[in-house]
Scaffold this motif. Structure first.
Motif, short mmCIF file in Angstrom:
data_model
loop_
_atom_site.label_atom_id
_atom_site.label_comp_id
_atom_site.label_asym_id
_atom_site.label_seq_id
_atom_site.Cartn_x
_atom_site.Cartn_y
_atom_site.Cartn_z
N CYS A 131 0.83 -1.22 0.00
CA CYS A 131 0.00 0.00 0.00
C CYS A 131 0.86 1.26 0.00
CB CYS A 131 -0.93 -0.01 1.21
SG CYS A 131 -2.09 -1.40 1.24
N TRP A 132 2.05 1.17 0.56
CA TRP A 132 2.99 2.30 0.50
C TRP A 132 3.66 2.37 -0.87
CZ3 TRP A 132 3.08 6.16 3.80
CH2 TRP A 132 2.68 5.96 5.11
N VAL A 133 3.97 1.23 -1.43
CA VAL A 133 4.67 1.21 -2.72
C VAL A 133 3.77 1.68 -3.86
CG1 VAL A 133 5.80 -0.29 -4.41
CG2 VAL A 133 6.22 -0.63 -1.98
N TYR A 134 2.47 1.34 -3.78
CA TYR A 134 1.53 1.69 -4.85
C TYR A 134 0.35 2.47 -4.30
CZ TYR A 134 4.12 -1.89 -7.42
OH TYR A 134 5.11 -2.62 -8.03
N PRO A 135 0.57 3.70 -3.85
CA PRO A 135 -0.53 4.48 -3.26
C PRO A 135 -1.61 4.90 -4.25
CG PRO A 135 1.41 5.85 -3.54
CD PRO A 135 1.84 4.44 -3.85
N LEU A 136 -1.29 4.89 -5.53
CA LEU A 136 -2.26 5.33 -6.54
C LEU A 136 -2.86 4.16 -7.32
CD1 LEU A 136 -0.31 8.40 -8.01
CD2 LEU A 136 -2.06 8.38 -6.22
N ALA A 137 -2.62 2.96 -6.87
CA ALA A 137 -3.14 1.78 -7.58
C ALA A 137 -4.66 1.75 -7.55
CB ALA A 137 -2.59 0.51 -6.94
N ARG A 138 -5.23 1.10 -8.53
CA ARG A 138 -6.68 0.93 -8.57
C ARG A 138 -7.15 0.12 -7.37
NH1 ARG A 138 -8.39 -0.95 -14.56
NH2 ARG A 138 -10.03 -1.86 -13.24
N SER A 139 -8.23 0.56 -6.78
CA SER A 139 -8.73 -0.10 -5.57
C SER A 139 -9.23 -1.51 -5.84
CB SER A 139 -9.84 0.74 -4.94
OG SER A 139 -9.31 1.91 -4.38
N ASP A 140 -9.60 -1.81 -7.08
CA ASP A 140 -10.09 -3.16 -7.37
C ASP A 140 -8.95 -4.13 -7.65
OD1 ASP A 140 -9.38 -1.93 -9.76
OD2 ASP A 140 -10.97 -2.89 -10.92
N ARG A 141 -7.69 -3.65 -7.57
CA ARG A 141 -6.55 -4.52 -7.85
C ARG A 141 -5.51 -4.55 -6.74
NH1 ARG A 141 -5.35 -3.76 -14.37
NH2 ARG A 141 -7.47 -4.27 -15.04
N ILE A 142 -5.44 -3.52 -5.93
CA ILE A 142 -4.40 -3.44 -4.92
C ILE A 142 -4.50 -4.57 -3.91
CG2 ILE A 142 -5.78 -1.86 -3.52
CD1 ILE A 142 -1.95 -1.81 -3.83
N PHE A 143 -5.70 -5.02 -3.58
CA PHE A 143 -5.89 -6.07 -2.58
C PHE A 143 -5.18 -7.36 -3.00
CE2 PHE A 143 -8.11 -9.77 -0.94
CZ PHE A 143 -8.22 -9.50 0.41
N ASP A 144 -5.41 -7.80 -4.22
CA ASP A 144 -4.84 -9.07 -4.67
C ASP A 144 -3.33 -8.98 -4.85
OD1 ASP A 144 -7.27 -10.64 -4.84
OD2 ASP A 144 -7.82 -9.33 -6.49
N ILE A 145 -2.82 -7.81 -5.26
CA ILE A 145 -1.38 -7.65 -5.38
C ILE A 145 -0.72 -7.68 -4.01
CG2 ILE A 145 0.45 -6.05 -6.02
CD1 ILE A 145 -0.76 -7.51 -8.38
N ALA A 146 -1.34 -7.04 -3.03
CA ALA A 146 -0.80 -7.08 -1.66
C ALA A 146 -0.76 -8.52 -1.14
CB ALA A 146 -1.64 -6.19 -0.74
N LYS A 147 -1.80 -9.27 -1.44
CA LYS A 147 -1.87 -10.67 -1.01
C LYS A 147 -0.77 -11.49 -1.68
CE LYS A 147 -5.26 -14.41 -0.49
NZ LYS A 147 -6.67 -14.80 -0.77
N LEU A 148 -0.57 -11.27 -2.96
CA LEU A 148 0.46 -11.99 -3.71
C LEU A 148 1.85 -11.73 -3.14
CD1 LEU A 148 1.62 -13.57 -6.14
CD2 LEU A 148 1.49 -11.43 -7.44
N ILE A 149 2.17 -10.46 -2.91
CA ILE A 149 3.50 -10.11 -2.43
C ILE A 149 3.74 -10.69 -1.04
CG2 ILE A 149 4.94 -8.17 -1.69
CD1 ILE A 149 3.83 -6.60 -4.06
N THR A 150 2.72 -10.69 -0.20
CA THR A 150 2.87 -11.27 1.13
C THR A 150 3.13 -12.77 1.03
OG1 THR A 150 1.49 -9.59 2.19
CG2 THR A 150 1.72 -11.68 3.34
#
Length: 209
Positions: A131-150
């Motif tokens: 969420c810090w790395v991609y503060p402007l990401a689309r809200s419908d995509r940031i959740f799954d990317i955060a999950k993937l990176i974790t």
């Protein structure tokens, strides 16, 4: 990283090349597109019963972990961090909701060695990193990317605790699962979580994933 220590070229490709090539596209941050304004987070972040409605009880460590995740996020706001530089910091506006759900998800489903290991994970606030790395990401995509990176960070930790041969075997199977070539064992959280998160990526852009 564990992948480099194992000398597994396929694992290195997964962690250092494949993921970065599609993250920005997945997040709607393609160089040809201007940053999009944040949209309301998907309804799944507000579903009741997901996180934070369990009380601490000695006989239910999983519920304890979920309660820990919820209480930690109740008191945290990104704006509490003061920058020591002239540059202003930005965090994705949905960070708190994303972290609350993902902290609860991993606390409940990841095969922690004990509750202390889970609490150390929650204290690290790893889900907020994206969420810090991609503060402007689309809200419908940031959740799954955060999950993937974790998931990738947690897999790296698992590999560091295994032998050389076991580590190579682990990455070989995990990569096949991530590619959708092998079905996961649903009794093994590491496998089904990996499979599900990459399947979600393919549903957004199968060719790029």
């Amino acid at each position: 990283m564990a992948a480099e220590r194992l000398g597994n070229s396929a694992a290195i490709t997964l962690l250092t090349k494949i993921v970065p090539t599609f993250l920005k596209t997945m997040l709607g941050l393609s160089p040809s597109q201007p940053p999009r304004e944040s949209e309301p987070q998907a309804d799944k972040l507000n579903e009741p019963g997901k996180v934070g409605n369990g009380e601490r009880t000695p006989d239910n460590p999983k519920k304890n972990m979920r309660a820990t995740a919820s209480s930690r996020n109740d008191h945290y706001q990104p704006t509490q961090i003061e920058s020591s530089t002239r540059f202003a910091t930005r965090c994705h506006p949905d960070a708190n909701a994303i972290c609350e759900e993902l902290d609860g998800f991993f606390a409940q489903h990841w095969p922690w060695s004990d509750q202390k290991a889970c609490e150390e994970f929650l204290k690290a606030d790893l889900n907020r990193w994206t969420c810090w790395v991609y503060p402007l990401a689309r809200s419908d995509r940031i959740f799954d990317i955060a999950k993937l990176i974790t998931v990738l960070f947690l897999l790296d930790d698992v590999a560091e605790e295994t032998s050389f041969e076991d580590g190579k075997a682990l990455y070989k199977r995990i990569i096949s699962i991530a590619q959708g070539k092998v079905q996961p064992d649903r009794n093994k959280p590491i496998e089904w979580i990996t499979y599900d998160v990459w399947a979600k990526m393919r549903s957004v852009d199968e060719a790029l994933t």
